[in-house]
Design a protein around this motif. Structure first.
Motif, PDB file in Angstrom:
ATOM      1  N   GLY A   1      -2.984   9.035  10.635  1.00  0.00           N
ATOM      2  CA  GLY A   1      -1.912   8.280  11.287  1.00  0.00           C
ATOM      3  C   GLY A   1      -1.713   6.895  10.701  1.00  0.00           C
ATOM      4  N   LEU A   2      -2.716   6.404   9.990  1.00  0.00           N
ATOM      5  CA  LEU A   2      -2.602   5.078   9.391  1.00  0.00           C
ATOM      6  C   LEU A   2      -2.186   5.160   7.925  1.00  0.00           C
TER       7      LEU A   2
ATOM      8  N   LEU B   1      -6.911  -0.702   6.729  1.00  0.00           N
ATOM      9  CA  LEU B   1      -5.604  -0.035   6.667  1.00  0.00           C
ATOM     10  C   LEU B   1      -4.505  -0.820   7.370  1.00  0.00           C
ATOM     11  N   MET B   2      -4.899  -1.798   8.196  1.00  0.00           N
ATOM     12  CA  MET B   2      -3.893  -2.642   8.839  1.00  0.00           C
ATOM     13  C   MET B   2      -3.119  -3.447   7.789  1.00  0.00           C
ATOM     14  N   ALA B   3      -3.732  -3.643   6.638  1.00  0.00           N
ATOM     15  CA  ALA B   3      -3.073  -4.429   5.589  1.00  0.00           C
ATOM     16  C   ALA B   3      -2.480  -3.539   4.500  1.00  0.00           C
ATOM     17  N   TYR B   4      -2.552  -2.223   4.702  1.00  0.00           N
ATOM     18  CA  TYR B   4      -2.084  -1.308   3.660  1.00  0.00           C
ATOM     19  C   TYR B   4      -0.570  -1.190   3.665  1.00  0.00           C
ATOM     20  N   ASP B   5       0.003  -1.339   2.499  1.00  0.00           N
ATOM     21  CA  ASP B   5       1.446  -1.205   2.337  1.00  0.00           C
ATOM     22  C   ASP B   5       1.683  -0.138   1.269  1.00  0.00           C
ATOM     23  N   ALA B   6       2.126   1.031   1.718  1.00  0.00           N
ATOM     24  CA  ALA B   6       2.245   2.180   0.822  1.00  0.00           C
ATOM     25  C   ALA B   6       3.205   1.925  -0.332  1.00  0.00           C
TER      26      ALA B   6
END
Lengths: 546, 289
Positions: free
Chosen positions: A347-348, A419-424
């Protein structure tokens, strides 16, 4: 025997004897682990690493067995199978040794072992960013330096191995002096002990002994102790290596199951403990194996490998999987340990979850396969366990066509926070940097139980007691879950906390978890609590505070 | 009393979310979009106040819908203003990436080109980000700056305006189809407050903050603003809120002394954008030249 030179077959027997000796002794190596926690044990990790060596050695056709070929396959098998930090360091030592032996054609002399061990040491030190003394590194260094110093022209191979072991054991006895945690726990370094065990096995192998009796084997612990490989057939009679775990709904008659599998193939293994049965067999009928065990319960961790195709490195199955995924610029691969956590990771934005499995330590090869499957230009790896970081880094180093970055998350909560800082849509390096920063925002704890009596820091720990491990250190010991978690939280700066998250494990009921939640909410009215099903094995609760 | 009409007038649309006071003060023409809730259509900020809208939205089960301004509506406005003695119109609108309103204004400008010169500006932004751009344009007009210079400066301001905002949830943005690159967050099992960035017409998920109460995310938004704003340069900014003015004031309190800002303007995020981002949204738009 007074061998001054050996050929490929003898060298292979030595290596396999080393593998088998370690497999036989791994329980006693596991018992040296400083933390009495049922996760990522050194002996098990080294054994799994070596079983991969055995697997790759088994692929060499009889006619092609030379010292150089054995060395090459040993290095590759170790590299791919490396699990846990001890496994990765071992793979580097074996890789260093192999480099020397790969130049020896089909005759290795005593001097080769002197050079090999020295190069193994070099390679291991190079692989570790901050080499820690009092570990396998110290022992492989001191033993090889001693061997180089005492070596004389008339030394046999046996003389070399004996000299190595002689100083190796002295060095092993000194490890508690170099590493205070070992002294406190009253043990010597497990990885170092493992290395010497392998060399002992090699010495026995030189003299013709390849099999070893397993000592103090625990029936209750299921480990991936696949059968030893000491036959090297020209042809593989049974093509598919089939493995699975059954979560028994009805009891498996182990003897009957073994007999059934022996009719279908060879290298049979059936181990049952509690409601879990682990199965391994080489067969031409993997479907029948699945059918048969499916009748006892749910099948998990099913692995069917084409051993013929494996000799051309990766199996066909992996390539198909890669083709099925749409190509991406950036993907994330995370190691997870339970179905609830898997879903949370998905989900993240995590593209592929490597299930940690029983020991939670995936191999370098597991990472390589995942990198291939996600089909991306760049991949970020989240090991989520301090003992898995090196295997991830090894995979990153081996990847040539894909840009791989490791965000060295040491816990599951750190992985989630990163993952809060992950930008796909972002750049891989910028993402890796931002994610590494973000994971520092959380404090992590794990709750599990002690697998043996020990004393660590101020704690006298009895087998079966609950342990609260905060940021990798045991900070709370007790018998009452509620109290233990409060004690652990007290070590996590709750004064400055805004959010605490609990992920409950597969052994915890929803009711119990909710009761705990209600208690904590009352106890810490200023902190927001969240509770999720992690369904992880081994750890009753994973906790993050931020 | 006779109004002294400027030779340059500013036209925008109601997604600039300017207050009635500012509209009057700078004689800005703010053309309303239409918002439909519970089957009834309202002209944004004309037939319905922001407060009433948010009350209705809270009790409504369906998501409100919004519709853009038609070219004919714009043309009518342009023609009316032309008759008031205006020579140039600077018409600033909602990012063309997010809505067809800018496109309508360009078509309308062509329709009236024989009557009046309309200079269309795509704000590449929305709500308070666009409000900040419109307000800057109005101030330049008031200062008597030449048209060419105003247009040139506006290009720079549009390029440099960034809007950081915090949402209570992504639900509305997702349902309204405006989620863009923030879509990866939808479907997370965890409670996540997204901090989004709107710049150059693109909404991106700048950061995610865990937790349901949102305090943590609120403080994080302010930390991000402090990181982003160069303290040595003057900053022009607008603080925006839907129903939480208190937090906006907290933003100002925490920023004061840390950034070089002579005026904090507050604007309430209106119904059109509110429809898409949901209640409980807060943010700040700024630029530095």
């Amino acid at each position: 025997m007074n061998y001054t030179s050996i050929d490929g077959k003898q060298f292979m027997n030595m290596v396999l004897a080393g593998v088998n000796k370690l497999n036989a002794d791994k329980a006693s190596i596991d018992s040296l682990n400083v933390f009495p926690v049922p996760d990522g044990d050194t002996g098990t990790n080294m054994s799994l690493t070596l079983n991969s060596v055995a697997r790759f050695l088994g692929q060499i056709p009889e006619a092609e067995i030379t010292v150089a070929k054995v060395a090459e396959q040993m290095a590759y098998g170790a590299l791919m199978g490396a699990r846990g930090n001890s496994g990765v360091i071992l793979s580097q030592i074996l890789g260093g040794i192999a480099k020397v032996f790969a130049t020896k054609g089909d005759a290795a002399d005593a001097k080769s072992f002197v050079e090999g061990f020295a190069n193994g040491k070099e390679s291991a030190y190079k692989a570790v960013v901050k080499p820690m003394e009092g570990t396998i590194l110290t022992v492989c260094r001191e033993a090889s330096e001693y061997l180089s110093a005492v070596y004389q022209e008339n030394f046999t191979i046996e003389d070399c191995l004996k000299a190595y072991l002689e100083e190796g054991y002295r060095s092993l006895d000194r490890t508690p002096e170099l590493l205070p945690v070992l002294k406190q726990a009253g043990v010597v370094d497990a990885g170092a002990k493992g290395l010497l065990t392998i060399v002992e096995g090699m010495l026995a192998g030189l003299n013709g002994q390849i099999d070893f009796a397993t000592e103090n084997k625990q029936e209750t612990v299921i480990e991936n102790d696949y059968p030893e490989y000491h036959i090297h057939p020209d042809q593989i009679t049974f093509q598919y290596c089939t493995e699975l775990i059954v979560r028994n709904k009805k009891e498996v008659d182990v003897e009957a199951a073994r007999a059934y599998l022996n009719e279908l193939g060879d290298c049979t293994l059936v181990v049952s403990a509690g409601d879990i049965t682990k199965v391994h067999v080489h067969t031409n009928h993997p479907g029948q194996v699945l059918e048969y065990f499916g009748s006892f319960g749910d099948l998990n961790d099913i692995k069917i490998e084409n051993m013929k195709a494996q000799s051309e490195r990766f199996g066909v199955a992996d390539e198909t999987a890669a083709a099925e995924r749409e190509h991406k610029a950036l993907a994330v691969v995370a190691v997870s340990a339970g179905e609830g956590l898997n879903e949370i990771f998905a989900g993240l934005g995590v593209d592929y979850v490597i299930t940690g499995g029983q020991t939670m330590n995936p191999s370098t090869e597991d990472f390589m396969n995942a990198i291939e499957i996600v089909n991306a230009d760049a991949v970020i790896l989240l090991p989520n366990n301090k003992n898995i970081i090196m295997a991830a880094e090894q995979a990153a180093n081996l990847s040539q066509d894909v840009q791989v970055r490791v965000v060295a998350s040491r816990t599951i909560p750190q992985g989630i926070a990163s993952l809060m800082a992950y930008d796909a849509d972002g750049d891989v390096d910028e993402n890796a940097e931002a994610m590494a920063d973000a994971m520092q925002q959380v404090r992590s704890a794990e709750v599990t139980y002690a697998v043996r009596d020990t004393s660590i820091d101020a704690f006298e720990i009895k087998e079966g007691q609950l342990l609260g491990i905060v940021e990798g250190k045991i900070k709370a010991v007790g018998d009452d879950m509620q109290q233990l978690i409060c004690d652990a939280l007290e070590e996590m700066d709750m004064e400055n906390a805004e959010l605490a998250t609990l992920y409950y494990g597969e052994g915890v009921t929803e009711d119990d978890a909710n009761q705990l939640l209600a208690y904590l909410e009352e106890h810490y009215p200023d902190v927001e609590f969240e509770l999720y099903l992690g369904a992880q094995a081994v750890y009753s609760y994973l906790i993050s505070v931020e | 009393m006779t109004l002294i009409m400027s030779k340059i007038r500013i036209v925008t649309d109601s997604t600039a979310d300017l207050s009635q006071e500012l509209v009057e003060r700078y004689q800005i023409e703010m053309v309303p979009l239409t918002v439909t809730i519970n089957g009834t259509s309202y002209k944004d900020k004309v037939d319905i106040t922001n407060e009433t809208f948010y009350q209705l939205m809270q009790s409504s089960e369906e998501l409100p819908t919004t519709s853009q301004i038609t070219p004919a509506e714009f043309a009518e406005v342009y023609q009316r203003i032309a008759q008031e003695g205006t020579e140039h119109i600077i018409s600033i609108h909602l990012a063309s990436d997010l809505s067809g309103t800018y496109q309508s204004s360009v078509l309308a400008a062509n329709m009236v080109q024989d009557t009046i010169a309309v200079h269309n500006i795509d704000s590449r932004n929305a709500t308070i980000g666009m409000g900040l751009i419109v307000l800057s344009a109005a101030k330049m007009v008031e200062s008597g700056m030449a048209l060419e210079e105003i247009l040139e400066r506006l290009q720079e301001i549009v390029a440099k305006t960034e809007l950081y905002f915090l949402l209570d949830s992504l639900d509305n943005l997702h349902k309204g189809g405006r989620i863009g690159k923030a879509s990866q967050l939808v479907g997370s099992l965890l409670n996540i407050k997204p901090i989004l960035c709107l710049k150059d017409g693109v909404i991106s998920a700048y950061e995610k903050v865990r937790g349901n109460k949102g305090n943590k995310a609120q403080e994080r938004l302010i930390d991000i603003l402090i990181e982003k704003i160069d303290p040595d340069k003057e900053v022009y900014c607008v603080i925006g809120y839907c129903d939480n003015l208190e937090y906006s004031q907290h933003i100002q309190e925490r920023l004061e002394g840390k950034i070089n800002c002579s005026e904090f303007v507050y604007l309430q995020i209106g119904s059109v954008v509110g429809t898409h981002i949901g209640m409980g949204a807060n943010g700040m738009a700024f630029y530095q030249l």
